[in-house]
Design a protein around this motif. Structure first.
Motif, short mmCIF file in Angstrom:
data_model
loop_
_atom_site.label_atom_id
_atom_site.label_comp_id
_atom_site.label_asym_id
_atom_site.label_seq_id
_atom_site.Cartn_x
_atom_site.Cartn_y
_atom_site.Cartn_z
N LEU A 41 4.24 7.37 -30.42
CA LEU A 41 4.86 6.48 -31.40
C LEU A 41 5.04 5.08 -30.80
O LEU A 41 5.52 4.94 -29.67
CB LEU A 41 6.22 7.03 -31.82
CG LEU A 41 6.89 6.36 -33.02
CD1 LEU A 41 6.24 6.81 -34.32
CD2 LEU A 41 8.39 6.68 -33.03
N ASN A 42 4.66 4.09 -31.58
CA ASN A 42 4.88 2.69 -31.20
C ASN A 42 5.92 2.10 -32.16
O ASN A 42 5.66 1.98 -33.36
CB ASN A 42 3.58 1.90 -31.28
CG ASN A 42 3.74 0.46 -30.82
OD1 ASN A 42 4.79 0.09 -30.29
ND2 ASN A 42 2.72 -0.36 -31.03
N ILE A 43 7.10 1.78 -31.65
CA ILE A 43 8.17 1.22 -32.49
C ILE A 43 8.01 -0.29 -32.52
O ILE A 43 8.03 -0.95 -31.48
CB ILE A 43 9.55 1.60 -31.92
CG1 ILE A 43 9.68 3.13 -31.80
CG2 ILE A 43 10.67 1.06 -32.81
CD1 ILE A 43 10.91 3.58 -31.04
N HIS A 44 7.87 -0.84 -33.71
CA HIS A 44 7.67 -2.28 -33.84
C HIS A 44 9.00 -3.01 -33.64
O HIS A 44 10.04 -2.58 -34.16
CB HIS A 44 7.10 -2.62 -35.22
CG HIS A 44 5.80 -1.92 -35.49
ND1 HIS A 44 5.22 -1.85 -36.75
CD2 HIS A 44 4.95 -1.25 -34.66
CE1 HIS A 44 4.09 -1.17 -36.68
NE2 HIS A 44 3.90 -0.80 -35.43
N PRO A 45 8.99 -4.11 -32.90
CA PRO A 45 10.25 -4.79 -32.58
C PRO A 45 10.77 -5.74 -33.67
O PRO A 45 11.68 -6.51 -33.40
CB PRO A 45 9.88 -5.58 -31.31
CG PRO A 45 8.42 -5.85 -31.46
CD PRO A 45 7.85 -4.66 -32.17
N ASP A 46 10.20 -5.68 -34.88
CA ASP A 46 10.63 -6.63 -35.92
C ASP A 46 12.10 -6.38 -36.27
O ASP A 46 12.59 -5.25 -36.22
CB ASP A 46 9.76 -6.47 -37.17
CG ASP A 46 9.80 -5.07 -37.74
OD1 ASP A 46 10.67 -4.80 -38.57
OD2 ASP A 46 8.97 -4.24 -37.31
N PRO A 47 12.83 -7.43 -36.67
CA PRO A 47 14.27 -7.32 -36.89
C PRO A 47 14.69 -6.88 -38.29
O PRO A 47 15.86 -6.99 -38.63
CB PRO A 47 14.74 -8.76 -36.63
CG PRO A 47 13.60 -9.62 -37.07
CD PRO A 47 12.35 -8.83 -36.76
N ILE A 129 13.59 -2.24 -14.80
CA ILE A 129 13.02 -1.14 -15.59
C ILE A 129 12.30 -1.71 -16.80
O ILE A 129 12.84 -2.55 -17.53
CB ILE A 129 14.10 -0.16 -16.02
CG1 ILE A 129 14.74 0.49 -14.78
CG2 ILE A 129 13.54 0.91 -16.95
CD1 ILE A 129 15.97 1.31 -15.08
N VAL A 130 11.10 -1.25 -17.02
CA VAL A 130 10.32 -1.68 -18.18
C VAL A 130 9.95 -0.46 -19.00
O VAL A 130 9.35 0.49 -18.48
CB VAL A 130 9.04 -2.43 -17.74
CG1 VAL A 130 8.22 -2.83 -18.97
CG2 VAL A 130 9.38 -3.66 -16.90
N LEU A 131 10.29 -0.47 -20.27
CA LEU A 131 9.93 0.65 -21.14
C LEU A 131 8.47 0.52 -21.54
O LEU A 131 7.91 -0.57 -21.67
CB LEU A 131 10.82 0.65 -22.39
CG LEU A 131 12.30 0.89 -22.17
CD1 LEU A 131 13.04 0.93 -23.52
CD2 LEU A 131 12.56 2.18 -21.40
N GLN A 132 7.83 1.69 -21.75
CA GLN A 132 6.45 1.71 -22.21
C GLN A 132 6.37 1.35 -23.69
O GLN A 132 7.35 1.47 -24.43
CB GLN A 132 5.85 3.10 -21.98
CG GLN A 132 5.87 3.55 -20.53
CD GLN A 132 5.08 2.63 -19.62
OE1 GLN A 132 3.98 2.18 -19.97
NE2 GLN A 132 5.64 2.32 -18.46
N ASN A 133 5.21 0.90 -24.12
CA ASN A 133 5.03 0.57 -25.54
C ASN A 133 5.09 1.80 -26.43
O ASN A 133 5.49 1.71 -27.60
CB ASN A 133 3.68 -0.14 -25.76
CG ASN A 133 3.71 -1.58 -25.27
OD1 ASN A 133 4.76 -2.21 -25.31
ND2 ASN A 133 2.58 -2.06 -24.77
N TYR A 134 4.70 2.94 -25.87
CA TYR A 134 4.65 4.16 -26.66
C TYR A 134 5.70 5.16 -26.17
O TYR A 134 6.05 5.21 -24.98
CB TYR A 134 3.27 4.80 -26.58
CG TYR A 134 2.21 4.00 -27.32
CD1 TYR A 134 2.02 4.19 -28.69
CD2 TYR A 134 1.43 3.06 -26.65
CE1 TYR A 134 1.05 3.46 -29.39
CE2 TYR A 134 0.48 2.32 -27.33
CZ TYR A 134 0.29 2.52 -28.69
OH TYR A 134 -0.64 1.79 -29.38
N VAL A 135 6.20 5.96 -27.11
CA VAL A 135 7.19 6.98 -26.78
C VAL A 135 6.82 8.26 -27.52
O VAL A 135 6.34 8.22 -28.67
CB VAL A 135 8.62 6.50 -27.16
CG1 VAL A 135 8.73 6.22 -28.64
CG2 VAL A 135 9.67 7.52 -26.74
N TRP A 136 7.01 9.39 -26.84
CA TRP A 136 6.76 10.68 -27.48
C TRP A 136 8.10 11.24 -27.97
O TRP A 136 9.05 11.35 -27.21
CB TRP A 136 6.13 11.66 -26.48
CG TRP A 136 5.73 12.97 -27.11
CD1 TRP A 136 4.56 13.27 -27.73
CD2 TRP A 136 6.54 14.16 -27.18
NE1 TRP A 136 4.58 14.57 -28.19
CE2 TRP A 136 5.79 15.15 -27.88
CE3 TRP A 136 7.82 14.48 -26.75
CZ2 TRP A 136 6.27 16.42 -28.12
CZ3 TRP A 136 8.31 15.74 -27.00
CH2 TRP A 136 7.53 16.71 -27.67
#
Length: 776
Positions: A41-47, A129-136
């Motif tokens: 899953l890629n969560i879009h950062p739009d507000p 710490i840097v989060l990845q673009n994708y998350v399971w």
């Protein structure tokens, strides 16, 4: 109650929730192309107010970069706080994924909001710490409506979590304790002690608590000890570890296999190693401090408060996670592969929505442990022989399959010791599941011998172990010998110990007082107190001692008197002693309600509290009214009840003339010492009583005393009844209770302790005849 009034008020002044996004089509899953494929899953950062995301299919063989989310599907709050607008965590929220609509739970929605915020603003930390673009995320990345896909993805959970860059553990929104708990954990992490005892002392020092020794081990000039620490100072940590997240069935696998862990509790972040270290220390503190359980009781659900039900053990999962992350400590060199059995045994201590997940949630960690097994281990298993997760199977089929696997890999009768008392079985499986198959959906109560009294008993010593055979998929054939029949039982023992229970226990053996016990050269009174602690005690070093030392007889009398002092109406009546706790619970509820309203007024937008929830809240309020309106009996009324018991107990003891004078002297001393707070020796006596109480709770909880036809006494699960039979099964360390059916077969009722035959005495007598019997 003020909390209910405020809930009703906020529910009327806050506007109801607006319309849902009904014009957008629902999301449809496409099949995964390969056995090692996963969705990310890629969560879009739009507000925008609505969460937008997209899904991409990846193959684990290609080493994709992603994080994995660990969270609880249901209400993430401490049990006591779940009574505040419980309907809010039944809400569903719509998110937009690839232009289509997906509905997610309340807690997952909060986690997605937090992840989106972190992605948009980054993590403010010196560690970079840097989060990845994708998350399971299991709820979104697995097609939950496809049983075949669920099974195949569960089978590769170990790979999904171990191949992630880190696991992000979402504990839920912050509460009134969050900031203080996180500060305590950071203080602990900075102490960096080198020894276990020093670690505990530094931890207590970080909490500004009194300890009896300084960090070098020298005695401090203070009257306080760990047993007298400030309860309120511990509340934030207990509030953290009582969160439902730490009871999740999947948490061991997800955290134990993670390359790295970050915990998020609202807007606070905790490093994984810091929290796991703190969890181990909190568990160690429980062993040093009995009062810790009192503080924990604040956080029990209102149903548990009404029932006076005890809580589950503190942080069992996290302590095991810390051990599991250091794989070398799991392999003992034992002929029984405990490294594969223990995770499955412990899995039933946690919570899952699907009962099958009580075993499937351990699949990944067991598979990983088996694959990491060193060559030096005497028994090496193959992960290929593990039962494959299959959600097309019923809970009965899954549990039976795992039970047979356990019989095969252990090459012992250990799986029978994992069977809970029949009274604890879930109603839906009571008459469906074979009696010899563990019901993994419930706790393994009472505590089985291999966990509580490992290597202490050898009831079948001297008899060759039989190999169990399965007949028609339901009948298990075992080698066993009949010993005796139950002719009397005492009242069952739960978390409370009532006057009726005490009379019942003493009354069961009172007719034999003064007689010699049939199996050993001792009186029935000695046999009784030894049975109530299973003839074992814990030394000052923590080791289990068997047999218990003779001095525990005096502790037994003092414990009896201390229990009698708690008879209703006495100065330390259990109900009156609960005042402090219930006042505290009311204050906690009120503060948390105000905190939640300030954090998010929309919790009152939801509606739909069930009739059961309304009834539960009303019942709790009536319970409080009854508690706080309780009148003390006059001293003469209380003394009459106490005097009646003393008269009964004195007659009981006088029948054993050899020790009657000495015992009654002990009782008189106990009464005089416990009656006055400034009595000399009172603290020492209370310490002895406390140790004996802990021993009885370990041995007696969820059991009941029984008497056999030949006059033997013992402890068994609460389902034991008159007419049940005591058998010794070849290969098991304890006697067992069996119930004969009309077909001539037997139902397995559970393990038992019978005083005088726990070291193989019955087998050595030569009077037992072993033969095959059928368990159904």
């Amino acid at each position: 109650m003020l909390v209910s009034l405020l809930e009703d008020y906020f529910g009327t002044v806050i506007a109801p929730e607006g319309p849902r996004l009904s014009q957008i089509p629902p999301f449809k899953y496409s099949p995964l192309p390969t056995p090692t494929s996963v969705r990310l899953l890629n969560i879009h950062p739009d507000p925008s107010s609505t969460i937008h995301c997209s899904i991409q299919i990846a193959d684990l063989d290609d080493s994709p970069l992603y994080d994995a989310l660990s969270y609880t599907w249901g209400d993430p709050r401490d049990p006591i706080f779940q009574s505040i607008t419980p309907e809010q965590y039944r809400r569903r929220h719509d998110i937009i994924c690839d232009g289509c609509l997906i509905s997610v739970t309340e807690n997952l929605y909060h986690a997605l909001q937090r992840l989106r915020s972190l992605k948009r603003n980054g993590i403010s930390t010196k560690d970079g710490i840097v989060l990845q673009n994708y998350v399971w995320i299991d709820a979104l990345c697995i097609n939950q409506a496809d049983d075949a896909e669920r099974g195949s993805q569960v089978a590769m959970m170990d790979e999904i979590y171990s191949n992630s860059r880190r696991v992000i553990a979402w504990l839920g929104r912050k509460n009134q304790y969050t900031d203080r708990a996180v500060e305590m954990i950071h203080q602990l992490a900075n102490s960096q002690p080198t020894r276990g005892t020093a670690l505990l002392s530094r931890f207590l020092s970080a909490l500004s608590l009194n300890t009896s020794r300084d960090l070098s081990g020298r005695q401090r000039a203070t009257p306080h000890s760990i047993a007298h620490m400030d309860r309120d100072a511990l509340e934030p940590l207990i509030a953290l570890f009582e969160l439902p997240y730490f009871r999740r069935a999947w948490v061991i696998q997800e955290l134990a296999l993670a390359p790295g862990i970050l915990f998020f509790w609202g807007n606070q972040m905790i490093q994984g190693d810091e929290l796991l270290k703190c969890a181990q220390l909190t568990t160690a503190m429980r062993e040093k401090d009995n009062d810790l359980e009192f503080t924990r009781s604040y956080f029990a659900s209102i149903q548990d408060h009404m029932n006076e039900t005890g809580l589950l053990p503190l942080t069992p999962g996290l302590s095991y996670v810390a051990v599991t992350r250091n794989r070398s400590s799991l392999y003992s060199g034992h002929k029984t592969p405990w490294y594969a059995i223990i995770p499955i045994a412990l899995g039933r201590n946690w919570i899952s929505t699907d009962p099958r997940d009580r075993v499937y949630a351990t699949f990944g960690i067991v598979k990983s442990i088996i694959n990491s097994c060193p060559r030096t281990e005497p028994v090496k298993l193959s992960a290929k022989e593990l039962p494959v997760p299959d959600y097309a199977k019923s809970a009965k089929e899954v549990y039976t399959e795992f039970a047979m696997w356990l019989f095969k890999v252990s090459d012992t009768m250990i799986p029978l010791a994992m069977v809970e008392d029949r009274s604890k079985r879930s109603p839906g499986l009571l008459d469906v599941l074979p009696s010899w198959v563990p019901d993994f959906s419930v706790l393994n109560l009472p505590t089985p011998s291999f966990l509580g009294w490992a290597n202490l008993w050898q009831a079948a010593k001297g008899e060759e172990i039989g190999i169990p055979l399965l007949l028609d998929g339901r009948i298990l054939i075992v080698k066993a010998a009949y010993f005796d029949k139950v002719r009397g039982v005492a009242a069952p023992i739960e978390s409370t110990f009532s006057k009726e229970c005490l009379y019942s226990i003493l009354g069961l053996v009172e007719p034999f007082a003064g007689s010699q016990y049939p199996l050993l050269p001792m009186s029935y009174i000695d046999a009784l107190w030894r049975t109530l602690i299973m003839d074992s005690e814990i030394s000052t070093t923590g080791a289990l001692i068997h047999p218990a030392r003779p001095g525990r007889r005096q502790d037994f009398h003092e414990w009896i008197i201390s229990r009698a002092f708690r008879f209703e109406g006495s100065a330390i009546d259990g109900k009156l002693a609960n005042y402090e706790r219930y006042y505290k619970v009311q204050r906690m509820l009120l503060k948390e309600l105000i905190f939640q309203v300030a954090q998010d007024p929309t919790i009152f937008k939801c509606s739909g509290r069930t009739d059961e929830e309304h009834a539960l809240r009303a019942g709790f309020e009536e319970h409080l009214k009854a508690l706080f309106s309780l009148k003390r009996d006059s001293p003469s009324d209380w003394f009459g009840s106490f005097e009646d018991f003393l008269h009964f107990y004195a007659i009981f003891l006088r029948r054993e003339s050899r020790f009657a004078t000495r015992d009654i002297t002990h009782i008189q001393t106990a009464i005089a010492t416990l009656s006055k707070r400034d009595s000399p020796g009172r603290a020492e006596m209370l310490s002895r009583i406390g140790r004996f109480r802990l021993a009885t709770e370990k041995a007696m909880m969820h059991r009941r005393l029984f008497l056999t036809a030949t006059g033997c006494i013992g402890l068994a699960g609460q389902s034991v009844a008159v007419g049940d039979e005591m058998w010794i099964v070849a290969g098991l360390t304890t006697p067992v209770v069996l119930r004969r059916s009309q077909s001539g077969r037997f139902k397995w009722m559970g393990e038992a302790y019978v005083h005088g035959i726990m070291q193989g005495e019955a087998v050595r007598s030569g009077r037992l005849r072993f033969h095959d019997i059928d368990l159904e």
